[in-house]
Scaffold this motif. Sequence first.
Motif, PDB file in Angstrom:
ATOM      1  N   ALA A 112       0.814  -1.217   0.000  1.00  0.00           N
ATOM      2  CA  ALA A 112       0.000   0.000   0.000  1.00  0.00           C
ATOM      3  C   ALA A 112       0.847   1.266   0.000  1.00  0.00           C
ATOM      4  O   ALA A 112       0.570   2.213  -0.737  1.00  0.00           O
ATOM      5  N   THR A 113       1.892   1.304   0.801  1.00  0.00           N
ATOM      6  CA  THR A 113       2.647   2.562   0.937  1.00  0.00           C
ATOM      7  C   THR A 113       4.024   2.505   0.284  1.00  0.00           C
ATOM      8  O   THR A 113       4.705   3.519   0.182  1.00  0.00           O
ATOM      9  N   GLY A 114       4.450   1.310  -0.123  1.00  0.00           N
ATOM     10  CA  GLY A 114       5.772   1.152  -0.733  1.00  0.00           C
ATOM     11  C   GLY A 114       5.654   0.773  -2.207  1.00  0.00           C
ATOM     12  O   GLY A 114       4.680   1.126  -2.879  1.00  0.00           O
ATOM     13  N   ILE A 115       6.651   0.023  -2.701  1.00  0.00           N
ATOM     14  CA  ILE A 115       6.635  -0.321  -4.129  1.00  0.00           C
ATOM     15  C   ILE A 115       6.375  -1.822  -4.345  1.00  0.00           C
ATOM     16  O   ILE A 115       6.776  -2.393  -5.351  1.00  0.00           O
ATOM     17  N   GLY A 116       5.656  -2.424  -3.368  1.00  0.00           N
ATOM     18  CA  GLY A 116       5.352  -3.854  -3.449  1.00  0.00           C
ATOM     19  C   GLY A 116       4.545  -4.253  -4.674  1.00  0.00           C
ATOM     20  O   GLY A 116       4.610  -5.397  -5.117  1.00  0.00           O
ATOM     21  N   ARG A 117       3.788  -3.340  -5.225  1.00  0.00           N
ATOM     22  CA  ARG A 117       2.972  -3.676  -6.398  1.00  0.00           C
ATOM     23  C   ARG A 117       3.698  -3.392  -7.713  1.00  0.00           C
ATOM     24  O   ARG A 117       3.185  -3.727  -8.777  1.00  0.00           O
ATOM     25  N   TRP A 118       4.841  -2.726  -7.647  1.00  0.00           N
ATOM     26  CA  TRP A 118       5.556  -2.400  -8.882  1.00  0.00           C
ATOM     27  C   TRP A 118       6.241  -3.662  -9.427  1.00  0.00           C
ATOM     28  O   TRP A 118       6.735  -4.487  -8.665  1.00  0.00           O
ATOM     29  N   THR A 119       6.297  -3.799 -10.756  1.00  0.00           N
ATOM     30  CA  THR A 119       7.071  -4.891 -11.348  1.00  0.00           C
ATOM     31  C   THR A 119       8.555  -4.495 -11.331  1.00  0.00           C
ATOM     32  O   THR A 119       8.893  -3.309 -11.195  1.00  0.00           O
ATOM     33  N   ASP A 120       9.417  -5.516 -11.525  1.00  0.00           N
ATOM     34  CA  ASP A 120      10.853  -5.225 -11.593  1.00  0.00           C
ATOM     35  C   ASP A 120      11.124  -4.186 -12.681  1.00  0.00           C
ATOM     36  O   ASP A 120      11.895  -3.246 -12.488  1.00  0.00           O
ATOM     37  N   GLN A 121      10.473  -4.381 -13.827  1.00  0.00           N
ATOM     38  CA  GLN A 121      10.716  -3.477 -14.953  1.00  0.00           C
ATOM     39  C   GLN A 121      10.302  -2.046 -14.601  1.00  0.00           C
ATOM     40  O   GLN A 121      11.007  -1.086 -14.944  1.00  0.00           O
ATOM     41  N   GLU A 122       9.182  -1.914 -13.913  1.00  0.00           N
ATOM     42  CA  GLU A 122       8.720  -0.559 -13.545  1.00  0.00           C
ATOM     43  C   GLU A 122       9.721   0.127 -12.612  1.00  0.00           C
ATOM     44  O   GLU A 122       9.989   1.321 -12.741  1.00  0.00           O
ATOM     45  N   ILE A 123      10.276  -0.643 -11.682  1.00  0.00           N
ATOM     46  CA  ILE A 123      11.260  -0.047 -10.761  1.00  0.00           C
ATOM     47  C   ILE A 123      12.523   0.339 -11.535  1.00  0.00           C
ATOM     48  O   ILE A 123      13.065   1.440 -11.380  1.00  0.00           O
ATOM     49  N   MET A 124      12.963  -0.564 -12.409  1.00  0.00           N
ATOM     50  CA  MET A 124      14.187  -0.274 -13.185  1.00  0.00           C
ATOM     51  C   MET A 124      13.979   0.949 -14.073  1.00  0.00           C
ATOM     52  O   MET A 124      14.855   1.805 -14.186  1.00  0.00           O
ATOM     53  N   ASP A 125      12.808   1.023 -14.697  1.00  0.00           N
ATOM     54  CA  ASP A 125      12.539   2.172 -15.577  1.00  0.00           C
ATOM     55  C   ASP A 125      12.567   3.474 -14.784  1.00  0.00           C
ATOM     56  O   ASP A 125      13.104   4.478 -15.233  1.00  0.00           O
ATOM     57  N   LEU A 126      11.970   3.458 -13.593  1.00  0.00           N
ATOM     58  CA  LEU A 126      11.955   4.703 -12.825  1.00  0.00           C
ATOM     59  C   LEU A 126      13.377   5.134 -12.483  1.00  0.00           C
ATOM     60  O   LEU A 126      13.742   6.291 -12.634  1.00  0.00           O
ATOM     61  N   ILE A 127      14.196   4.180 -12.055  1.00  0.00           N
ATOM     62  CA  ILE A 127      15.551   4.566 -11.614  1.00  0.00           C
ATOM     63  C   ILE A 127      16.382   5.067 -12.796  1.00  0.00           C
ATOM     64  O   ILE A 127      17.149   6.014 -12.668  1.00  0.00           O
ATOM     65  N   ARG A 128      16.186   4.454 -13.965  1.00  0.00           N
ATOM     66  CA  ARG A 128      17.062   4.837 -15.092  1.00  0.00           C
ATOM     67  C   ARG A 128      16.474   5.892 -16.023  1.00  0.00           C
ATOM     68  O   ARG A 128      17.205   6.603 -16.700  1.00  0.00           O
ATOM     69  N   THR A 129      15.117   5.977 -16.069  1.00  0.00           N
ATOM     70  CA  THR A 129      14.527   6.936 -17.029  1.00  0.00           C
ATOM     71  C   THR A 129      13.600   7.936 -16.341  1.00  0.00           C
ATOM     72  O   THR A 129      13.129   8.878 -16.978  1.00  0.00           O
ATOM     73  N   GLY A 130      13.278   7.692 -15.080  1.00  0.00           N
ATOM     74  CA  GLY A 130      12.375   8.595 -14.362  1.00  0.00           C
ATOM     75  C   GLY A 130      10.898   8.294 -14.594  1.00  0.00           C
ATOM     76  O   GLY A 130      10.042   8.819 -13.897  1.00  0.00           O
ATOM     77  N   VAL A 131      10.597   7.430 -15.593  1.00  0.00           N
ATOM     78  CA  VAL A 131       9.182   7.152 -15.870  1.00  0.00           C
ATOM     79  C   VAL A 131       8.685   6.073 -14.926  1.00  0.00           C
ATOM     80  O   VAL A 131       9.243   4.981 -14.875  1.00  0.00           O
ATOM     81  N   GLY A 132       7.661   6.408 -14.187  1.00  0.00           N
ATOM     82  CA  GLY A 132       7.204   5.504 -13.144  1.00  0.00           C
ATOM     83  C   GLY A 132       5.950   4.742 -13.516  1.00  0.00           C
ATOM     84  O   GLY A 132       5.349   4.965 -14.560  1.00  0.00           O
ATOM     85  N   ARG A 133       5.566   3.847 -12.628  1.00  0.00           N
ATOM     86  CA  ARG A 133       4.329   3.082 -12.762  1.00  0.00           C
ATOM     87  C   ARG A 133       3.146   4.037 -12.891  1.00  0.00           C
ATOM     88  O   ARG A 133       2.171   3.752 -13.547  1.00  0.00           O
TER      89      ARG A 133
END
Length: 196
Positions: A112-133
Amino acid sequence: MKFARLIPLLLLSACTGTATNPLAGYDTVQPTTMMSAPAARRAADSNDPEVRGRYLVELLGCATCHTDGALVGEPRMDRWLAGSRTGIAYSNPLQQQNPGVLFPRNLTPDKATGIGRWTDQEIMDLIRTGVGRHGRIAAPVMPWPAYSRLSNNDISAIVAYLRSLPAVVHEVPDRVPAGTATREDYVHFGVYRSRR
Ligand code: HEC
């Protein structure tokens, strides 16, 4: 990333500024909080992704922003990487009485409050491109431009490490739009050049 050490001026909001001195309501804080990484050297060459992931997270300074209290010298180690209620101003308080403020999010696997629902790809994309879930681009206050060249191995290790964290239920405040007064604590990183 020894981010704050490179930045000469780190300001902590206390209340509001005045017309003559926009920083009258701020204190300078000495951030002692770059998370020390005692195991880092040993971990650097590890083939275990979680161990290497922790090494990278420490080296890249993620916890400095994403841990409660760390930005102001009082890290809450029991909430390591679980988000920060101290925000970061993303517009300039020298020019604007009420700058916009962003809060480093909870990176633990809480759904609910963390990134438990994000996929690996979504987390990687955010860190490298800034585009989030969420579909928007994270403000560069989250220094994704500096992380854009992380290798696939390294970014996978970071994700493996984040997934291994205990899930901490910890909600951080929503972003404060520029021009809106807030009672939340925040800091501002700034490099100021003389006019001479
Ligand atoms: C200088 C402070 C800072 C550092 C260092 C930093 N972040 Fe962030 N991060 C932020 C802020 C602020 C946001 C929120 C950005 C927004 O809402 O536009 C954020 C957002 C995120 C998000 C999105 C989470 C969500 O729920 O929206 C992830 C994932 C993330 N950061 C991972 C990392 C990782 C991994 C590192 C280290 C490699 C890191 N961050 C380093 C400040 C930082």
